[in-house]
Structures are given as structure tokens and as C-alpha cells.
Design an enzyme around this catalytic site. Sequence first.
Site, PDB file in Angstrom:
ATOM      1  N   GLU A 119       0.824  -1.221   0.000  1.00 27.86           N
ATOM      2  CA  GLU A 119       0.000   0.000   0.000  1.00 27.86           C
ATOM      3  C   GLU A 119       0.852   1.263   0.000  1.00 27.86           C
ATOM      4  OE1 GLU A 119      -3.058  -0.184   3.016  1.00 27.86           O
ATOM      5  OE2 GLU A 119      -4.003  -1.894   2.033  1.00 27.86           O
ATOM      6  N   GLU A 122      -4.108  -8.982   0.473  1.00 25.68           N
ATOM      7  CA  GLU A 122      -4.790  -8.730   1.744  1.00 25.68           C
ATOM      8  C   GLU A 122      -6.276  -8.814   1.519  1.00 25.68           C
ATOM      9  OE1 GLU A 122      -2.154  -5.586   3.677  1.00 25.68           O
ATOM     10  OE2 GLU A 122      -4.067  -5.222   4.649  1.00 25.68           O
TER      11      GLU A 122
HETATM   12  C1  GAL Z   1      -4.250  -2.498   5.317  1.00 29.87           C
HETATM   13  C2  GAL Z   1      -2.767  -2.464   5.647  1.00 29.87           C
HETATM   14  C3  GAL Z   1      -2.464  -3.370   6.808  1.00 29.87           C
HETATM   15  C4  GAL Z   1      -3.443  -3.127   7.908  1.00 29.87           C
HETATM   16  C5  GAL Z   1      -4.828  -3.378   7.404  1.00 29.87           C
HETATM   17  C6  GAL Z   1      -5.920  -3.248   8.446  1.00 29.87           C
HETATM   18  O1  GAL Z   1      -4.626  -1.411   4.559  1.00 29.87           O
HETATM   19  O2  GAL Z   1      -2.017  -2.870   4.552  1.00 29.87           O
HETATM   20  O3  GAL Z   1      -1.154  -3.160   7.242  1.00 29.87           O
HETATM   21  O4  GAL Z   1      -3.288  -1.824   8.345  1.00 29.87           O
HETATM   22  O5  GAL Z   1      -5.085  -2.417   6.402  1.00 29.87           O
HETATM   23  O6  GAL Z   1      -7.170  -3.422   7.857  1.00 29.87           O
END
Ligand code: GAL
Length: 871
Positions: free
Chosen positions: A480, A562
Site C-alpha cells: 500500500e 490482503e
Molecule cells: C491495510 C494495511 C495493513 C493493515 C490493514 C488493516 O490497509 O495494509 O497493514 O493496516 O489495512 O485493515
Amino acid sequence: MFNAHGLFLALLVPAHLATTAAPTASQPRAQASTRERTSLNVGWRFARFTSNPDALSYETLKPWILPAANDFLSAPKYKRPSEPGPGAKVSYVQVDFDDAKWEKLDLPHDWAIKGTFDAPGVGGGLGRLPINGVGWYRRRVSFDTGVIAAGKSVYLEMDGAMAYAAVWLNGNLVGGWPFGYNSFRLDLTPFVKAGENQLAIRLDNALDSSRWYPGAGIYRNVWLVVVDPVHVAYHGTYVTTSAVSPQAATIVLAVEIENVNSNSRQQVEVSTKVYELDPVTRKASGGAVATFPGARTNVAGGTKQTVNSSATITSPKLWGPPPKQHPNEYVAVSILSINGTAVDSYETPFGIRSIRYDANKGILINGEHVQIYGVCNHHDLGSLGTAFNVRAAERQIQMLQEMGGNALRTSHNPPAPGLLDITDRLGFLVMDEIFDTWNNAKTKNDFSRIFPDWHEPDLRSFVRRDRNHPSVISWSVGNELAEQSSSVGGATVKMLQDIVHKEDPTRQVTVGINNAGPGTQLTDTIDIIGLNYQGEGKGNSWTSTFPSFHSKYPNKLIWSTESASTVSSRGVYLFPVTSSKSAVVAANQGADPTTHHVSAYDLYAPSWAASPDKVFEQQDRHAFVAGEFVWTGWDYIGEPTPYDNSSRSSYFGIIDLAGFKKDRFFLYQARWRPELPMAHVLPHWTWPADRVGKVTPVHVCTSGDEAELFVNGVSAGRKKKGQYEYRLRWDAVTYAPGDIRVVAYKNGKEWASASRYTAGAAAALNVTADRTTIRGDAQDLSFVTAAVVDKDGRAVPQASNEISWSVLSGPGRIVSTDNGDPTDMVPFSSLKRRAFGGLALAVVRGEGKGDVVVEARAKGLLEARVVVRVE
Ligand code: GAL
């Protein structure tokens, strides 16, 4: 034969063996004929200062630290200044400084984990623990005159130190390494003398250095390497396998030989044999299964040379993930000799496997399609903090495997080397990730501060360190990034990916993309499209970007780097329950603004995220997607969204911080292990009187395709899973004390069942251990659970009795306690801990030999004990 070389001991010998071999602080060491690598974990003194005690800083130390990067630059450019480095006058580096009043401890050590959860300037994001400040570590090391007379090279190898490490030996600034997650080596040779030597290490851990709990201190292993000046370089071997089939495989081996501390040219002979690696002893077993042709090379003083050779192994035992494959490992033992005398012996564990990245089928390992059932994890080990512990890390992976998981993303930084030994051994796939930021900061003092100087050395050393691990299937160069959509981001990803391809042409590179769309320079460039949340559609949106990426890049693999980010507190069910498949969490919508808990129905997520059910549907609708890495497998310290302003640890985990399963564990298990007959029913069925008659939805997770629910013996109906349905819901059930029972079916046949009962008043504790026999090496752990039960032994699900833990007798110690409650501000070192959702945990360490009796007591309850045998 003490010929275990760096990599082998560092990565494969359990830390306890190495620790046993460690010299005590001032014990003379024997002169070794080849490589000697010993643990330096035992016998340190430590002090932490919240304001700078020595007027030193990375900026002043930098000219002496940067030369350590030279080994990992395509064009080494740093020259050590000729004047002695700063700090020579600082008392902490002096041999005669009296550190007797400093804390005595062994490594790995996390200075912040003891608490308390109120460190000034450290918010919920970083876990409220006292991570910041300058930490000094001191230890004596002795060398016998033989080592010095023989002109041995002496290195300090650190698996990781948080952060900005700077090292002095006998008052001389040796060098350092700023990035707290990377491993590094420093050459002590010029400063070593016979007899006592004083090592002093300064760490500087800034506030605002991270978006999660970074930990603090020398939180991984430290090694001392004594070796001939002609030796295998640091991370100096690279094994690749090709033409892999059940009949044969080609193994190509590169050995980098370094002759840096001598002036004389040497003719060096390299011979390497390959053995099977015994998974239990982690040693070569049986006779050689392949022999590389011997090779000879001349290495001039002050230079390095790489020798390449290849060998064929017949009927190889391939490495692959269970359940269909087996993680077989091999070890290549390379001997360097000069004039027929062995001068170094170096062991490289590896596995033989093929990997294919297919844009339509996904990941193929040895030809078998393996859908990625992955999770992201941060590096902390719950109440143990970031101090690396083999058993605690192994427990995390084993529980993920029990759930059917097969892959880990090391979000967002290099893991402890020991973690990759575990993933190799257990057959768990790894996306090995290095950065959370590039040039643009996310927090003031994060890696962006040093990205220009350090991205290349950190990236090259990271890839060289980890590229022999068969479990690593992909590299991730970032997450990100703020610059992901810009041309700067495009240029940066190209630069980083080119470096990785140079160091390891066998694996594809990915990055976690949350905003950039198809057609940006970054997505055009990167090997694998890694999508954070946009594949399933963020929050209330169901618009998936999977199709647009797939049509723009028909030849690139796509996966969810993710997914989910579902939030919940184990065992806390809040009403009313959304009828949606996925809902955005808000006060009184899945979240309780008074208790700061989030509903365990596991349907709620922040505005950028989704429930597991929604993610599953989008994965199934887009079958070309190679799989997902759920945010997160385990809860972690810090980032307690949506209560960052008040709580201490995350709500994102499928498993809570203590290691207790949340309900969605079973939702994943039902999908990821479809062959396992299982059913799980929620919520608990022990509600106060004011719930009687109120709507209390009952949800069922099962690997069956159909189920019938009985409420107090009366059928509430039989339901079949529809397409894109992953849990069965009886949303109109009203509560009455008694029991709920579910019977699940598969293909019309009874498959599994599960029940919940209304419990009576709390009457006793029930204590169990995850392992009742452990090693007494002060490393191995038993995770002991206390459950609050009624007089009939039924779990009391909302019990919050305060539990007092103790070791009544035997060679053991309780090192920490927890309950998985993100709002609990009692320090992890406390022996008193409230139960949360009826459960509490104590982590017990064995130190010696005998039976350890662990007891849990609570006022008004019958106490309970468990015996843990320490061997
Ligand atoms: C994402 C990020 C992670 C964590 C997650 C929580 O955007 O890459 O490190 O913060 O959100 O939802």
C-alpha cells in the site's frame, strides 16, 4: 565435528542446541579448525534510556555504518572513514564501565513487552508499550590466543535488532545496520584481541516508527562466527532446482568464496555433497545422494569469487505443501580446502520443487494446483512480544494448518530466519515481504527515512538470506505504497523488482496494491498483481477489480495480498445482528462503544474491508484468482481498529492474541478443509435472563452442505447451502435456556454435529496444556489454558473471574499471561489475569528437568492444576 556453518545453525539447529553450546561471558573458547558458529544469546547486561544518554545518533554514526552495505550494493561505494568512529569516549563502550547495576538478561529480548500499556507518546497503533528510547547492551567475549595467532576472521551475525544498531568492540565503532527487521553481519576481525573483549551495542528506537507494534531491542538471535580468512561468504550459497520430475532433478549451486581478511591469493577447492535433511534432528542423514563435481578457483586477497556447479539427483523426494504433498528437505554440505586442508564447511538446507505462476490456474507446485489459503501476520508472538521463540512461532503455523491454511505473508517485513525453517519443515508457503514504505512516509520515523541509502542493501541481503528456502514462493517488495499510482511509484517498483530478479530469477515478485488500477506504471511492471481489498470490493461496495486486472493483464497471476480485515472480539456477540453478508462496523453496528468490543458474529469490517463470506464469494466468482492472504491469521499488538484510541491489540485475527480460536476459524476450516467432517455453532447459549425471548441468531459453520438446527430439542429447520453461501443462518431464533444442537449432512449423509449448552454458575477451573512434555532448555514452551466451568464441567462462556497463576513446584516459570482481550491493560508479565470469554492463558517455560506443577486459582472457584513434564 564442529563444522556447522552459519546458515545451517542459524536456520536449522533449534536455538536451544546453539544456546547450550554458547560460551559463558568470559569462558575461553577452543580454537576451531573450520567454521565455528556459536550463539551469543546468553549473559548480557542491558539499560534503556528514554532520553538520549550519549549524544550519539544515526546521523553522526552513519559514515561508519554505511560500509556494511557494500556487500549488498551492485557498486560498493562506501569507505570507512580513517578516523576512529564517534562514541569512543562514551562510557558504555568502555571495557572498565561498571554495568553491574544494569539488567541481566539473555536474548532474544524485547525491552517493551513487560509494559506497561501507557508509554508516553506511544498510541494504540503501536500497542501503548514503551518501545521508544535508546537501549545499550553489553557482553564480554573471550578468545584464546590460538584464534588470534591463527589469523582467524571473526564476525558478529545478528538476526535482527530493533533498531538502528551500532556496535562497538573494545571501544572501537565496528559498524551497524539501521533496518530493525533485517539480518546483518559485521566484521569484528580488526578489533579483536586475545583474552577478554568488550562488546557494546546501541539501539535507537524512535517514536512513530511504525503502524503496528515493532518491538524493541535485540529481539532475535545473535551469533559469533570464527572462521578461516578464506570462507563461504555471508548468505554465500544459492541453490536452485530445475527440470524437476519424480525421476530426476538438476541442482545448480553457486558458492561465493570470500578472502577478505588476508592479502594472499589462495587456490581454493570446493566440494559439495547433498544429503537428505532429517526433519527432527535437522541434520544430514544417511549417505550422500548427489555429489557436485569438485571445482577449483583462485581468490585474490581482499576479493570474492563465485563457483558454480550442477549435479543431478535421481528419484528426488520433492518438497511440497500438505495435505497432498510432503515437505522433504535436503542439505548441501560444501567444504572449502586449501592444499588439501579443509578451511570451511558450510551447510545449505534446501528443497526440490517446481513452481509455476499461471494467470488462469494460479500457483502450481510440482504440477499440482495449490489454491492459496493464506494469512498475513505481523511478527509479534502475542504476550511474548517480538522476542523470537521457535515454539511460539511453530504454534502459530500449526494452528493455521489445523484451520486448513497453507500460506503466510510476512506482513510487512522480513521475518526471523527461524520462522522460515519452520515453514520449510511444515510445508507452509510464504510470501516473503520486505517493505511497508518506500520514499513516502506513513509514519514520521518509518523506513522512508533511510529508503534512499538502504533499499538496495536491505533488499539484496534479504533475498540472499531467504532464497534457499523452498517455502518461499514469492517476494513482496511493498505494501500500500503512497506512491503506488504515480510515475515515481512505477519507477521505484521497477528498480526494486529488477534487484530481486537479479538476486533470484526463479520467483515472481508482488506488491500489495490497494488503490492503483490497471494501466498504472506499477501494475504494468509488477510480476504478480497483489490486490488489497479491491478484489472483493471495499466496505459496502461489491464492485470487484479482479475482472479489470485480469483482462488488462491476461498473463499475470492475480491474488489477494490482503483480504477481509474482519474485526471481532472472541466470544462477544452483539445484537441486533446484520442480515447482510458483510457490514461496515460502527458504534452500535457490530461495535459496542461502551466496552470497546466488536461482535463475534464475524460479519463486520472497516470501510475498506469485508467479512470472510463476502471474500469467499468474490474469490469463487473469479476462479482465476490464485487465492487470498487474510488480514490477519493471528491478532497482533497494536492497530486496534476500530478502537485505536483506547485498546492495545488488534481485532483482525482469526485467532486471538492468546491463541484462542474465534468463531470464524471454523468458517475458514469449513472452506479450506472440505474433507474434514466438522460443524461449529454460534453463539454460546448461556445468556442472562433479559435475553430470554429475544432474537438471537444462530449461525453454523460446516464442511457439510446441509444442516438441521435443534433448539431445545425442537427442529428449527434443515437448510442447504446455496451457491455463494458459506455459513448457514437461522436468524429468527429466540433465546431460551437449554441447548442448541446442529446436525450437518454431506451428500445427504450425516457428516458432523455440534452443540452448545446453557451453563450454570461458575464453579471451578479446568486447566489444560497444549503440550504436557517439553524440553528444559529455557526455550521450549507449554501454552496452558484455564477455562471457567460450572459444576458439571460446562464452559461458562462469559466468565471474567480473576485468575491467579503459579508454578507450585518443578523447574518451570510462567513467562507471560494473556486472555485475548484487546482492551485488557494488565501487563503481560502479570500472574493475575481476568478470564475473557471464560478463558485465560499462561505461557510456561521449562528450565531443567522434572515435573512442573502449574496451578490456576480464582476466588470462589475450585482451583485446578496441570503437570508439564520437562525433559
Ligand atoms: C491495510 C494495511 C495493513 C493493515 C490493514 C488493516 O490497509 O495494509 O497493514 O493496516 O489495512 O485493515
